[in-house]
Write an enzyme that holds these catalytic residues in place. Structure first.
Site, mmCIF file in Angstrom:
data_model
loop_
_atom_site.group_PDB
_atom_site.id
_atom_site.type_symbol
_atom_site.label_atom_id
_atom_site.label_comp_id
_atom_site.label_asym_id
_atom_site.label_seq_id
_atom_site.Cartn_x
_atom_site.Cartn_y
_atom_site.Cartn_z
ATOM 1 N N LYS A 17 5.999 5.579 -11.831
ATOM 2 C CA LYS A 17 5.013 4.669 -12.436
ATOM 3 C C LYS A 17 5.667 3.367 -12.890
ATOM 4 O O LYS A 17 6.891 3.237 -12.925
ATOM 5 C CB LYS A 17 4.329 5.350 -13.639
ATOM 6 N N SER A 25 -22.658 0.604 4.306
ATOM 7 C CA SER A 25 -22.733 0.187 2.910
ATOM 8 C C SER A 25 -23.407 -1.182 2.795
ATOM 9 O O SER A 25 -22.806 -2.202 3.122
ATOM 10 C CB SER A 25 -21.311 0.122 2.333
ATOM 11 N N ARG A 63 5.057 13.824 -12.525
ATOM 12 C CA ARG A 63 5.729 13.641 -11.234
ATOM 13 C C ARG A 63 7.145 13.101 -11.451
ATOM 14 O O ARG A 63 7.464 12.554 -12.498
ATOM 15 C CB ARG A 63 4.940 12.635 -10.368
ATOM 16 N N GLU A 103 3.150 0.098 -3.796
ATOM 17 C CA GLU A 103 1.756 -0.090 -3.370
ATOM 18 C C GLU A 103 1.540 -1.266 -2.423
ATOM 19 O O GLU A 103 0.505 -1.351 -1.773
ATOM 20 C CB GLU A 103 0.819 -0.215 -4.588
ATOM 21 N N HIS A 148 2.258 -2.357 -9.845
ATOM 22 C CA HIS A 148 0.930 -2.863 -10.228
ATOM 23 C C HIS A 148 1.049 -4.059 -11.176
ATOM 24 O O HIS A 148 0.500 -4.052 -12.282
ATOM 25 C CB HIS A 148 0.078 -1.741 -10.843
ATOM 26 N N TYR A 190 5.840 2.309 -8.223
ATOM 27 C CA TYR A 190 4.518 1.662 -8.281
ATOM 28 C C TYR A 190 4.601 0.658 -9.428
ATOM 29 O O TYR A 190 4.858 1.063 -10.568
ATOM 30 C CB TYR A 190 3.414 2.681 -8.597
ATOM 31 N N SER A 208 -10.723 4.667 -7.530
ATOM 32 C CA SER A 208 -10.035 3.390 -7.327
ATOM 33 C C SER A 208 -9.525 2.828 -8.642
ATOM 34 O O SER A 208 -8.488 2.196 -8.706
ATOM 35 C CB SER A 208 -10.962 2.364 -6.693
ATOM 36 N N CYS A 209 -10.322 3.037 -9.674
ATOM 37 C CA CYS A 209 -9.891 2.715 -11.021
ATOM 38 C C CYS A 209 -9.471 1.254 -11.172
ATOM 39 O O CYS A 209 -8.411 0.969 -11.717
ATOM 40 C CB CYS A 209 -8.712 3.634 -11.365
ATOM 41 N N ASP A 210 -10.255 0.367 -10.615
ATOM 42 C CA ASP A 210 -9.918 -1.047 -10.782
ATOM 43 C C ASP A 210 -10.817 -1.637 -11.864
ATOM 44 O O ASP A 210 -12.016 -1.784 -11.682
ATOM 45 C CB ASP A 210 -10.035 -1.827 -9.458
HETATM 46 N N1 LIG Z 1 -6.741 6.926 -9.580
HETATM 47 C C1 LIG Z 1 -5.610 7.220 -8.970
HETATM 48 O O1 LIG Z 1 -4.786 7.960 -9.484
HETATM 49 C C2 LIG Z 1 -5.359 6.684 -7.589
HETATM 50 C C3 LIG Z 1 -4.284 7.181 -6.840
HETATM 51 C C4 LIG Z 1 -4.099 6.691 -5.541
HETATM 52 C C5 LIG Z 1 -4.951 5.703 -5.035
HETATM 53 N N2 LIG Z 1 -5.954 5.228 -5.823
HETATM 54 C C6 LIG Z 1 -6.884 4.182 -5.348
HETATM 55 O O2 LIG Z 1 -7.849 4.716 -4.459
HETATM 56 C C7 LIG Z 1 -8.462 3.631 -3.753
HETATM 57 C C8 LIG Z 1 -8.742 4.005 -2.323
HETATM 58 O O3 LIG Z 1 -7.529 4.113 -1.631
HETATM 59 P P1 LIG Z 1 -7.515 4.514 -0.081
HETATM 60 O O4 LIG Z 1 -6.075 4.700 0.282
HETATM 61 O O5 LIG Z 1 -8.487 5.605 0.179
HETATM 62 O O6 LIG Z 1 -8.027 3.161 0.587
HETATM 63 P P2 LIG Z 1 -8.515 2.996 2.099
HETATM 64 O O7 LIG Z 1 -8.166 1.593 2.466
HETATM 65 O O8 LIG Z 1 -8.028 4.095 2.961
HETATM 66 O O9 LIG Z 1 -10.089 3.141 1.982
HETATM 67 C C9 LIG Z 1 -10.909 2.179 1.408
HETATM 68 C C10 LIG Z 1 -12.222 2.203 2.177
HETATM 69 O O10 LIG Z 1 -13.161 1.410 1.470
HETATM 70 C C11 LIG Z 1 -13.970 0.765 2.434
HETATM 71 N N3 LIG Z 1 -14.674 -0.352 1.828
HETATM 72 C C12 LIG Z 1 -14.220 -1.574 1.502
HETATM 73 N N4 LIG Z 1 -15.214 -2.324 0.972
HETATM 74 C C13 LIG Z 1 -16.313 -1.540 0.949
HETATM 75 C C14 LIG Z 1 -17.653 -1.712 0.506
HETATM 76 N N5 LIG Z 1 -18.062 -2.856 -0.017
HETATM 77 N N6 LIG Z 1 -18.505 -0.662 0.613
HETATM 78 C C15 LIG Z 1 -18.104 0.518 1.127
HETATM 79 N N7 LIG Z 1 -16.858 0.731 1.588
HETATM 80 C C16 LIG Z 1 -15.969 -0.280 1.490
HETATM 81 C C17 LIG Z 1 -12.985 0.369 3.522
HETATM 82 O O11 LIG Z 1 -13.624 0.071 4.753
HETATM 83 C C18 LIG Z 1 -12.122 1.632 3.597
HETATM 84 O O12 LIG Z 1 -12.607 2.567 4.527
HETATM 85 C C19 LIG Z 1 -7.493 2.447 -3.935
HETATM 86 O O13 LIG Z 1 -8.078 1.513 -4.806
HETATM 87 C C20 LIG Z 1 -6.254 3.064 -4.552
HETATM 88 O O14 LIG Z 1 -5.551 2.161 -5.382
HETATM 89 C C21 LIG Z 1 -6.166 5.708 -7.072
#
Ligand SMILES: NC(=O)c1ccc[n+]([C@@H]2O[C@H](COP(=O)([O-])OP(=O)(O)OC[C@H]3O[C@@H](n4cnc5c(N)ncnc54)[C@H](O)[C@@H]3O)[C@@H](O)[C@H]2O)c1
Length: 371
Positions: A74, A219, A15, A117, A95, A93, A267-269
């Site tokens: 990045k 959940s 990108r 972010e 982080h 970004y 989510s990759c945390d």
């Molecule tokens: N891997 C990658 O390349 C990449 C790229 C972009 C974003 N992400 C990550 O993707 C993740 C999701 O982002 P998003 O924008 O969809 O977030 P979002 O806030 O739109 O969605 C998160 C959802 O999780 C729900 N949630 C929270 N706790 C919960 C639980 N215990 N059980 C079930 N659901 C629960 C929330 O209610 C919400 O609906 C983030 O962590 C973001 O950093 C990763």
């Protein structure tokens, strides 16, 4: 202001922060744009496109030496730390939480770091995460189809409905932007899809968007356990609070999962919602732990640069223009949503969550900007 967009050097990152149409916007507003040679090639933009839009093509050294704002995608990698300097604006970004070494470098160099972010909108959502979340959710699912294949180290399950054969089951945790994106792909291939969320409004919204055969579950521990037992793929799309030390899916809980099944941690945390997840790269995307294949690439959108570069630039450009037109101080003072992204300012950490997670002193952006 002189704006510089470098070529990304992260593994398989194609990108680029700025598209040629974005260059025109800066030029129209009286700014100078420097683009590193070849920066846009991976996203389909040659140097000539940028030149035609009014940018100057330069090498890395000149870019970092002259640019007042570095506008990239990045975080800064160790090879790039030497370019950081006092008062330079870094808009990307960042982080800072995840990359302690980078936080040290940003603080030592006295860079003004504004992280995509952490910028919020009036509803407390993250407008610069949203476009990439959709691509990460959809892209993660598309890539997941590949890692279920035997030839790629998977269990050999085709993640699609095939007549005469049991339909695969996919559980998506989180009905947010990424989760809905993943669900759209999974359900359209005919898989049995379940989505878990704690927010009933999100589940209701999902009901309106997705077909009626998608199961929408609250959940909780019981529902999660049942999904772990029956699913072939678990897709994690939740933002796990950074302060939590526990996990939604612990190593122990994996014993009830099907051997050979797949975890796609969008989510990759690391050490977050899923205890065994650690970030991987496009070069080496999967590993097996507890008999479960894990895919945890932290820059999924990089695999789809033509789509994600446009989507990202559409979202970031209005903020980058504000910073360029007003200067960082005025822009940060006047826009409280942009201010949420302020990570570091002339050697002071200004992001609370990084302060807490890394046990460092921090000040609020308001304190530091004297508002
Ligand atoms: N891997 C990658 O390349 C990449 C790229 C972009 C974003 N992400 C990550 O993707 C993740 C999701 O982002 P998003 O924008 O969809 O977030 P979002 O806030 O739109 O969605 C998160 C959802 O999780 C729900 N949630 C929270 N706790 C919960 C639980 N215990 N059980 C079930 N659901 C629960 C929330 O209610 C919400 O609906 C983030 O962590 C973001 O950093 C990763």
């Amino acid at each position: 202001m002189i704006i510089g967009t470098p070529k990304e050097i992260k593994n398989n990152e194609y990108r680029v922060a700025l598209v040629p149409d974005g260059v025109k916007e800066f030029v129209k507003n009286g700014h100078e744009v420097l683009i590193e040679k070849g920066a846009g090639v991976g996203s389909g933009f040659s140097d000539e496109y940028y030149q035609k839009a009014g940018a100057h093509i330069v090498d890395t050294d000149e870019l970092y030496k002259r640019a007042e704002m570095i506008y990239k995608v990045k975080e800064m990698l160790p090879e790039e730390f030497r370019y950081l300097r006092e008062g330079m604006i870094l808009f990307t970004y960042i982080h800072s939480n995840a990359f302690r070494e980078q936080t040290d470098a940003l603080l030592e160099s006295k860079t003004v770091g504004i992280a995509y972010e952490d910028i919020e909108d009036k509803d407390g959502k993250f407008p610069l995460l949203k476009p990439m979340s959709e691509i990460a959710g959809k892209g993660g699912m598309i890539i997941g189809l590949q890692y279920a294949q035997k030839i790629n180290g998977g269990n050999g399950l085709m993640l699609a409905r095939v007549h005469g054969v049991k339909t695969p089951e996919i559980t998506i945790i989180g009905a947010g932007v990424a989760g809905i994106g993943a669900a759209e792909i999974a359900v359209n291939l005919g898989n049995k899809v379940t989505i878990l969320d704690i927010d009933l409004d999100k589940l209701e919204k999902a009901k309106q968007i997705l077909p009626p055969n998608v199961e929408l579950l609250y959940s909780n521990a019981k529902n999660l356990e049942e999904c772990l037992v029956r699913s072939d793929v678990i897709v994690n799309c939740i933002l796990w609070p950074k302060w939590r030390k526990d996990h939604m899916i612990s190593k122990d809980m994996m014993k009830i999962m099907k051997q050979g099944s797949l975890i796609l941690d969008v989510s990759c945390d690391e050490g977050g919602a899923i205890e065994t997840c650690r970030a991987t790269s496009h070069d080496d995307p999967i590993y097996v732990e507890e008999g479960i294949t894990h895919y945890c690439v932290d820059n999924i959108p990089a695999a789809f640069p033509q789509t994600s570069t446009y989507s990202l630039c559409n979202a970031t450009l209005p903020y980058a223009l504000q910073i360029a037109n007003k200067g960082y101080e005025k822009a940060l003072k006047e826009n409280k949503y942009l201010r949420k992204g302020l990570t570091c300012y002339f050697g002071e950490l200004t992001l609370e969550e990084t302060g807490i997670k890394q046990n460092r002193p921090y000040k609020t952006p308001e304190e530091i900007l004297d508002i």
